[in-house]
Design an enzyme around this catalytic site. Structure first.
Site, PDB file in Angstrom:
ATOM      1  N   HIS A   1      -7.576  -2.869  19.835  1.00 18.36           N
ATOM      2  CA  HIS A   1      -7.313  -2.509  18.435  1.00 18.36           C
ATOM      3  C   HIS A   1      -6.341  -1.364  18.246  1.00 18.36           C
ATOM      4  O   HIS A   1      -6.097  -0.943  17.119  1.00 18.36           O
ATOM      5  CB  HIS A   1      -8.617  -2.125  17.729  1.00 18.36           C
TER       6      HIS A   1
ATOM      7  N   LYS B   1      -7.410   4.574   2.897  1.00 23.44           N
ATOM      8  CA  LYS B   1      -7.626   4.294   4.314  1.00 23.44           C
ATOM      9  C   LYS B   1      -8.093   5.577   4.952  1.00 23.44           C
ATOM     10  O   LYS B   1      -8.071   6.619   4.310  1.00 23.44           O
ATOM     11  CB  LYS B   1      -6.325   3.803   4.964  1.00 23.44           C
ATOM     12  N   ARG B   2      -8.533   5.528   6.197  1.00 18.18           N
ATOM     13  CA  ARG B   2      -8.919   6.768   6.859  1.00 18.18           C
ATOM     14  C   ARG B   2      -7.764   7.758   6.851  1.00 18.18           C
ATOM     15  O   ARG B   2      -6.605   7.355   6.891  1.00 18.18           O
ATOM     16  CB  ARG B   2      -9.357   6.489   8.306  1.00 18.18           C
TER      17      ARG B   2
ATOM     18  N   LYS C   1      -1.032   7.598   9.759  1.00 19.50           N
ATOM     19  CA  LYS C   1      -0.992   6.807   8.519  1.00 19.50           C
ATOM     20  C   LYS C   1      -0.127   7.496   7.450  1.00 19.50           C
ATOM     21  O   LYS C   1       0.202   6.915   6.431  1.00 19.50           O
ATOM     22  CB  LYS C   1      -2.409   6.556   8.001  1.00 19.50           C
TER      23      LYS C   1
ATOM     24  N   THR D   1      -5.689  -3.889   7.403  1.00 22.98           N
ATOM     25  CA  THR D   1      -6.257  -4.999   6.630  1.00 22.98           C
ATOM     26  C   THR D   1      -6.274  -4.680   5.138  1.00 22.98           C
ATOM     27  O   THR D   1      -6.327  -5.597   4.320  1.00 22.98           O
ATOM     28  CB  THR D   1      -7.696  -5.342   7.083  1.00 22.98           C
TER      29      THR D   1
ATOM     30  N   LYS E   1      -5.710  -7.010   1.555  1.00 20.12           N
ATOM     31  CA  LYS E   1      -6.553  -7.006   0.349  1.00 20.12           C
ATOM     32  C   LYS E   1      -5.707  -6.754  -0.894  1.00 20.12           C
ATOM     33  O   LYS E   1      -5.892  -7.390  -1.931  1.00 20.12           O
ATOM     34  CB  LYS E   1      -7.639  -5.926   0.465  1.00 20.12           C
TER      35      LYS E   1
HETATM   36  C1  LIG Z   1     -10.246  -2.510   4.517  1.00 18.87           C
HETATM   37  C2  LIG Z   1     -10.887  -1.204   4.694  1.00 18.87           C
HETATM   38  C3  LIG Z   1     -10.393  -0.300   5.635  1.00 18.87           C
HETATM   39  C4  LIG Z   1      -9.160  -0.569   6.468  1.00 18.87           C
HETATM   40  O1  LIG Z   1      -8.036  -0.024   5.796  1.00 18.87           O
HETATM   41  P1  LIG Z   1      -6.608   0.107   6.499  1.00 18.87           P
HETATM   42  O2  LIG Z   1      -5.729   0.540   5.377  1.00 18.87           O
HETATM   43  O3  LIG Z   1      -6.250  -1.248   6.997  1.00 18.87           O
HETATM   44  O4  LIG Z   1      -6.740   1.116   7.555  1.00 18.87           O
HETATM   45  C5  LIG Z   1     -11.031   0.914   5.771  1.00 18.87           C
HETATM   46  N1  LIG Z   1     -12.108   1.234   5.030  1.00 18.87           N
HETATM   47  C6  LIG Z   1     -12.596   0.407   4.103  1.00 18.87           C
HETATM   48  C7  LIG Z   1     -13.770   0.818   3.304  1.00 18.87           C
HETATM   49  C8  LIG Z   1     -12.011  -0.849   3.906  1.00 18.87           C
HETATM   50  O5  LIG Z   1     -12.527  -1.689   2.981  1.00 18.87           O
END
Ligand SMILES: *Cc1c(COP(=O)(O)O)cnc(C)c1O
Length: 800
Positions: free
Chosen positions: A348, A534-535, A540, A642, A646
């Site tokens: 990953h 995101k985190r 990022k 991901t 979304k």
């Molecule tokens: C989808 C999702 C992530 C992943 O986000 P990225 O922008 O792809 O790092 C992290 N936390 C939550 C709660 C999510 O729904």
């Protein structure tokens, strides 16, 4: 038998009375929620039983997805949707004067994961069941999930997530399936009369592992799979038995907390013990199941596939060898052959600090027999390739090196398949990160681009968009998201574009209300909603987003009449508690928000909002309201992402670097429907190779960048001189590890393009439509189908 509104109402009232002896008027929302939860589980329990029995009777091959994290969020609505009773229940409740939304909020958000990795595992659980695949989850039932985030004076404060304080409606404790997991002590090998070596354990202690099973319902298909999470329990008597072990405290609390960090490891022994705990418990329970099938041990791969999600469960390889060799007396070679056929592994990340390594001394202490087995796997690995590949290559790829156990190496050597999670990422594995292994095992490498559970991220979180889609392209997209492509026939249909825009507007109003309630900030749904959730991590680059906000602010201060489209910048992100850089970025964003939101001179053209406690439930409110999706990691660093998928599904325009799955999004929607900027992965690597990146030069020579970077240290942003200095230093003194300054101007240009494009409502609407139309590419139903066919070799059960 169809389940009518009338049936529902009767059953609901009956259950409420049975359980709480209450009528609706007297019941609290929590009691009503629990009643509904019970009703829902009773609607799938029969299918859950049948699914398990069918798999057993058919000796159906099953996959077990081992993941140290699962991030399901709330399950009530998802279960209602999958069982095909969502509308009936919602309307029935309405008749009774109850709002489904209000009840749904009473469910704790199940957050046994940090971010993308755990969310992917949960999307896969949903998809496996929804395409009828025999697939199970295996993980840890943490008593405390990911911390709750609060802001105090703009700083992140972490509070415990006591999600189990309210009853978990979905889990079933299965004490009869408990197993013992052995830790510590010493292991000696003694020779049996038949000449075999048998391990003798001396000392150490066993912890009881109790499984809690949760039904994973499939979408309208009667399949209910199982996610099995393990809880560690120590009886009072056992506690007395290992009083004298210094680390007894941590063993007693083995499954108490989730590590709030997805890249760096702390409290290392505790974490390693957690890993061995869920690996051993899971493998033993699979072994027990396999024995009931009465098939030869040497053919386990015909009934079982085991997936290692990232390196945390890599000890599965050694644990299965232990069970075969020690418990079943199998010859090593045979056991090894089956093991590699059973195991597969997903990588990953290419971030080196996240590639797990353990001190040999630590593994020896925590699980001595596993260490011996790893040593033997390593010894044979070296022996096998000696003379075939050059010694240096073998040295670099062996499992134990410099007194460290390389978990990724164990996973790769012990698996028949190694995959990355987006095309670029899988290519980088082959050409850079795992290049040496690619030379040895080219046939094992493959790509499986991540996907998302599209029902949750559209039908459940965005009912307004869903209804609009139904109206124009029918309902088939709800089962097969590929049919979203039908939208392309309506590209010039003004009525449809108008309806889509209205749905977006309503979703923005919903989010604006949430913002007003939680942040006391007034935002206009007419502004561009520009979102990064995101985190919080340096790679990022939330920092670059912040710098652009500061630039706009300074521009507006200089020229209040500047013609920019009003914007609301929205953030959601948790920082690992020990990650100082990330916490400073949070503080800076919060202080900038205070500054900008309270400055009347900019006439409300900019707003900045940092929402507390980002999690799955919050994502479900935020994403449908997005105009712009910020996916701005440094190229090569985000394996897939991901949330980008979304957002696309919800009609946001992606503002992105050519990283991870952004590249595949661009390929799907075309260059005109996405905003791409920044260095490519090849350019990033050229800087690495030539070692000629110089952030200070850029800072000195570019007046715009100079001015923005200075804002961190010259008092422009109040109340954060320490944090500002730290960020300044990261950029200038420590040479800007993630090339923020290098990409900044290109990022600003892309932002200007966004600003211009948004002014043309029709153009924007068409771009948005095109994004939705192609989002079917990223359904985890398809991703999981590919895993099933290429890696796990599993198929849906034949329905009688
Ligand atoms: C989808 C999702 C992530 C992943 O986000 P990225 O922008 O792809 O790092 C992290 N936390 C939550 C709660 C999510 O729904």
């Amino acid at each position: 038998m169809t389940f009518t509104k009338k049936n529902f109402k009767e059953e609901f009232e009956e259950r409420l009375q049975e359980r709480f002896a209450l009528s609706i008027e007297d019941a609290s929302n929590k009691e009503l929620y629990e009643t509904l939860g019970k009703l829902v589980t009773s609607h799938y329990s029969r299918n859950w039983k049948h699914t398990r029995q069918d798999y057993l009777e058919e000796k159906q091959k099953q996959v077990y997805y081992f993941s140290i994290e699962f991030l399901p969020g709330r399950m009530l609505k998802s279960n209602l949707l999958n069982l095909g009773i969502y509308d009936t229940v919602e309307e029935g409740l309405k008749d009774l004067g109850i709002s489904l939304d209000d009840l749904a909020k009473k469910e704790p958000d199940m957050a046994l994961g940090n971010g993308g990795l755990g969310r992917l595992a949960s999307c896969f659980m949903d998809s496996l069941a929804s395409i009828g695949m025999p697939g199970n989850g295996n993980g840890i039932r943490y008593e405390y999930g990911l911390f709750k985030q609060k802001f105090v004076d703009g700083y992140q404060v972490e509070l415990p997530d006591e999600w189990l304080n309210s009853r978990n409606m979905w889990e079933v404790r299965r004490e009869s399936k408990a197993v013992d997991v052995h830790f510590g002590g010493k292991v000696y090998l003694i020779e049996t009369p038949t000449g075999q070596l048998k391990p003798m354990y001396k000392g150490g202690y066993s912890i009881k592992a109790i499984p809690y099973d949760t039904g994973m319902t499939g979408f309208e298909n009667d399949t209910v799979n199982t996610m099995r999470l393990w809880s560690a329990e120590v009886t009072e008597e056992e506690k007395a038995n290992f009083q004298h072990f210094e680390n007894r405290q941590e063993l007693q609390n083995l499954t108490s907390v989730l590590y709030p960090d997805d890249s760096n490891e702390h409290g290392r022994r505790f974490r390693l013990s957690q890993e061995y705990f869920f690996v051993s418990a899971g493998m033993q329970s699979i072994f027990n199941y396999y024995k009931t099938l009465d098939l030869p041990m040497t053919e386990m791969n015909k009934a079982i596939a085991i997936h290692i999600n990232d390196t945390h469960p890599a000890m599965c390889v050694a644990e299965l060898m232990r069970l075969f060799v020690d418990e079943e007396g199998m010859a090593w070679e045979k056991a090894w052959d089956v093991t590699t056929k059973v195991m597969s592994y997903t990588n990953h990340t290419i971030m080196s600090e996240a590639l797990e390594k353990w001190q040999t001394s630590l593994i020896k202490e925590v699980c001595p027999r596993i260490f011996q087995i790893i040593e033997e796997i390593d010894r044979r690995y070296v022996e096998e390739w000696q003379g075939v590949f050059d010694d240096e290559l073998i040295k670099r790829t062996r499992i134990i090196r410099h007194d460290q156990v390389h978990m990724a190496h164990l996973a790769i050597i012990g698996s028949h398949s190694v995959n990355g999670v987006a095309k670029l990422h899988s290519d980088l594995l082959k050409s850079v990160v795992l290049k040496d292994f690619y030379a040895i095992y080219p046939e094992r490498f493959n790509n499986k681009t991540n996907g998302i559970a599209q029902r949750r991220w559209s039908q459940l979180s965005n009912p307004l968009l869903s209804k609009t889609l139904d109206k124009y392209i029918g309902k088939t997209w709800r089962k097969d998201t590929g049919d979203l492509r039908l939208l392309l026939n309506h590209e010039n249909n003004d009525k449809l574009l108008n309806d889509l825009a209205n749905a977006k507007y309503e979703n923005k109003k919903r989010l604006a209300a949430y913002i007003k309630e939680h942040n006391q900030v007034e935002v206009s749904p007419d502004a561009i909603f520009d979102i990064q959730i995101k985190r919080l991590h340096a790679y990022k680059r939330q920092l670059m987003n912040l710098m652009h906000i500061i630039k706009l602010y300074l521009d507006l201060k200089e020229n209040p009449d500047l013609d920019i489209t009003p914007r609301v910048f929205i953030f959601g992100a948790k920082a690992a508690p020990s990650y100082h850089f990330a916490k400073s970025v949070i503080k800076l964003i919060n202080e900038t928000a205070n500054l900008v939101n309270n400055d009347d001179s900019i006439q409300g053209k900019l707003k900045v909002v940092f929402l507390e406690n980002y999690n799955v439930s919050l994502a479900e409110i935020i994403i449908p309201a997005a105009d712009v999706s910020e996916q701005i990691s440094l190229a090569s660093k985000e394996a897939s992402g991901t949330s980008n998928m979304k957002f696309m599904l919800n009609g946001a325009i992606t503002l992105a670097t050519l990283d991870g799955a952004n590249i595949e999004i661009k390929d799907a929607v075309g260059d005109d429907n996405i905003a791409i900027f920044g260095l490519t992965e090849a350019e990033v690597y050229r800087y690495y190779n030539e070692q000629n990146y110089n952030a200070s030069d850029i800072y000195q020579n570019n007046p715009i960048i100079h001015r923005v970077v200075n804002a961190f240290v010259d008092g422009t942003i109040p109340n954060c001189s320490m944090e500002g200095q730290q960020i300044f230093d990261s950029l200038i003194k420590y040479n800007d590890e993630f090339f923020v300054l290098r990409d900044f101007i290109s990022y600003c240009e892309a932002q200007e393009w966004i600003d211009e494009s948004y002014k043309d409502k029709k153009k924007w609407g068409k771009m948005s439509l095109t994004n939705i139309a192609h989002a079917g590419h990223f359904s985890s139903d398809d991703t999981v189908r590919k895993y099933s066919e290429d890696i796990w070799r599993i198929a849906p059960i034949r329905k009688h």
